[in-house]
Design a protein around this motif. Sequence first.
Motif, short mmCIF file in Angstrom:
data_model
loop_
_atom_site.label_atom_id
_atom_site.label_comp_id
_atom_site.label_asym_id
_atom_site.label_seq_id
_atom_site.Cartn_x
_atom_site.Cartn_y
_atom_site.Cartn_z
N ASN A 151 -5.59 -13.71 -9.34
CA ASN A 151 -5.06 -13.23 -8.08
C ASN A 151 -3.58 -12.85 -8.16
N LYS A 152 -2.81 -13.47 -9.04
CA LYS A 152 -1.38 -13.21 -9.18
C LYS A 152 -0.63 -13.47 -7.87
N LYS A 153 -1.11 -14.39 -7.05
CA LYS A 153 -0.48 -14.79 -5.80
C LYS A 153 -0.46 -13.68 -4.76
N GLY A 154 -1.29 -12.68 -4.88
CA GLY A 154 -1.36 -11.63 -3.88
C GLY A 154 -2.31 -12.01 -2.75
N THR A 155 -2.07 -11.44 -1.58
CA THR A 155 -2.93 -11.72 -0.44
C THR A 155 -3.95 -10.61 -0.20
N GLY A 156 -3.72 -9.45 -0.81
CA GLY A 156 -4.62 -8.32 -0.57
C GLY A 156 -4.34 -7.65 0.76
N LEU A 157 -3.13 -7.80 1.29
CA LEU A 157 -2.77 -7.17 2.56
C LEU A 157 -1.82 -5.98 2.37
N GLY A 158 -1.06 -5.97 1.30
CA GLY A 158 -0.04 -4.95 1.10
C GLY A 158 -0.57 -3.53 1.09
N LEU A 159 -1.66 -3.28 0.38
CA LEU A 159 -2.19 -1.92 0.30
C LEU A 159 -2.89 -1.52 1.61
N TYR A 160 -3.49 -2.50 2.28
CA TYR A 160 -4.08 -2.24 3.61
C TYR A 160 -2.99 -1.78 4.58
N ILE A 161 -1.87 -2.50 4.58
CA ILE A 161 -0.74 -2.16 5.45
C ILE A 161 -0.17 -0.80 5.04
N SER A 162 -0.04 -0.58 3.73
CA SER A 162 0.50 0.69 3.24
C SER A 162 -0.34 1.87 3.71
N LYS A 163 -1.66 1.73 3.64
CA LYS A 163 -2.55 2.81 4.08
C LYS A 163 -2.35 3.10 5.57
N ALA A 164 -2.22 2.06 6.38
CA ALA A 164 -2.01 2.26 7.82
C ALA A 164 -0.70 2.99 8.08
N ILE A 165 0.34 2.63 7.35
CA ILE A 165 1.64 3.26 7.53
C ILE A 165 1.58 4.73 7.12
N ILE A 166 0.98 5.01 5.97
CA ILE A 166 0.88 6.40 5.50
C ILE A 166 0.01 7.22 6.45
N THR A 167 -1.06 6.65 6.96
CA THR A 167 -1.91 7.35 7.94
C THR A 167 -1.11 7.68 9.20
N ALA A 168 -0.29 6.75 9.66
CA ALA A 168 0.54 7.00 10.85
C ALA A 168 1.57 8.10 10.61
N HIS A 169 1.90 8.35 9.35
CA HIS A 169 2.81 9.43 8.98
C HIS A 169 2.04 10.72 8.70
N HIS A 170 0.76 10.75 9.04
CA HIS A 170 -0.12 11.90 8.83
C HIS A 170 -0.24 12.25 7.35
N GLY A 171 -0.25 11.18 6.52
CA GLY A 171 -0.37 11.37 5.09
C GLY A 171 -1.65 10.76 4.56
N ASP A 172 -1.78 10.77 3.26
CA ASP A 172 -2.95 10.23 2.59
C ASP A 172 -2.46 9.40 1.41
N ILE A 173 -3.18 8.34 1.09
CA ILE A 173 -2.85 7.48 -0.03
C ILE A 173 -4.12 7.24 -0.82
N SER A 174 -4.01 7.27 -2.15
CA SER A 174 -5.19 7.06 -2.98
C SER A 174 -4.78 6.46 -4.31
N ALA A 175 -5.77 6.00 -5.06
CA ALA A 175 -5.54 5.43 -6.38
C ALA A 175 -6.58 5.97 -7.34
N LEU A 176 -6.19 6.11 -8.58
CA LEU A 176 -7.11 6.61 -9.62
C LEU A 176 -7.35 5.53 -10.64
#
Length: 176
Positions: A151-176
């Motif tokens: 787990n590396k001490k992560g909560t799994g919330l950072g990318l969820y929050i990041s997606k919401a922020i980018i969506t609110a900026h009318h953007g898109d976020i993805s990973a390969l």
Amino acid sequence: RGTISQEAAWEGVLSEARRLQQLANDILDVSRIESDNLKYDFAKVKINELIRHANDSLTTDNNKEVTVTFDHASGESELVIDADRSRITQVISNIVGNAIKFSPHGTIHVVSAVVGKLFEIRISDNGGGIPEDILPKLFEKFVTKGHGEGNKKGTGLGLYISKAIITAHHGDISAL
């Protein structure tokens, strides 16, 4: 054996306090996202300056053998976009912070560019990659698995929050 210096003890306490504060902030942000109450303060922002500043602060906090580089096309250093400065900084910190966390050594490359009418940021690292079973749900809550990294001490919330922020900026976020 079993004894640490006072300085090391305080550093451990401060590190855990920062981690708990970040967890509390993430939980509050998730609550605000889910109740559609996450507020944004949009203003004209020199985006490449913001990215550089976010990367510099992460590099300063980084005690591993990882280097963060930042490049943008010449002439784009003064590029201005309409964004929430603190929220975009939060996104950059979340993503580059994850790259640092899952890269034991090497270089993380952050590259920005204008592509048509869009502004694009690409972040790449030399970590173990994202497991295939995680990739489709990477931006959901509580997703935290790395290649053999635990787990590396992560909560799994950072990318969820990041997606919401980018969506609110009318953007898109993805990973390969």
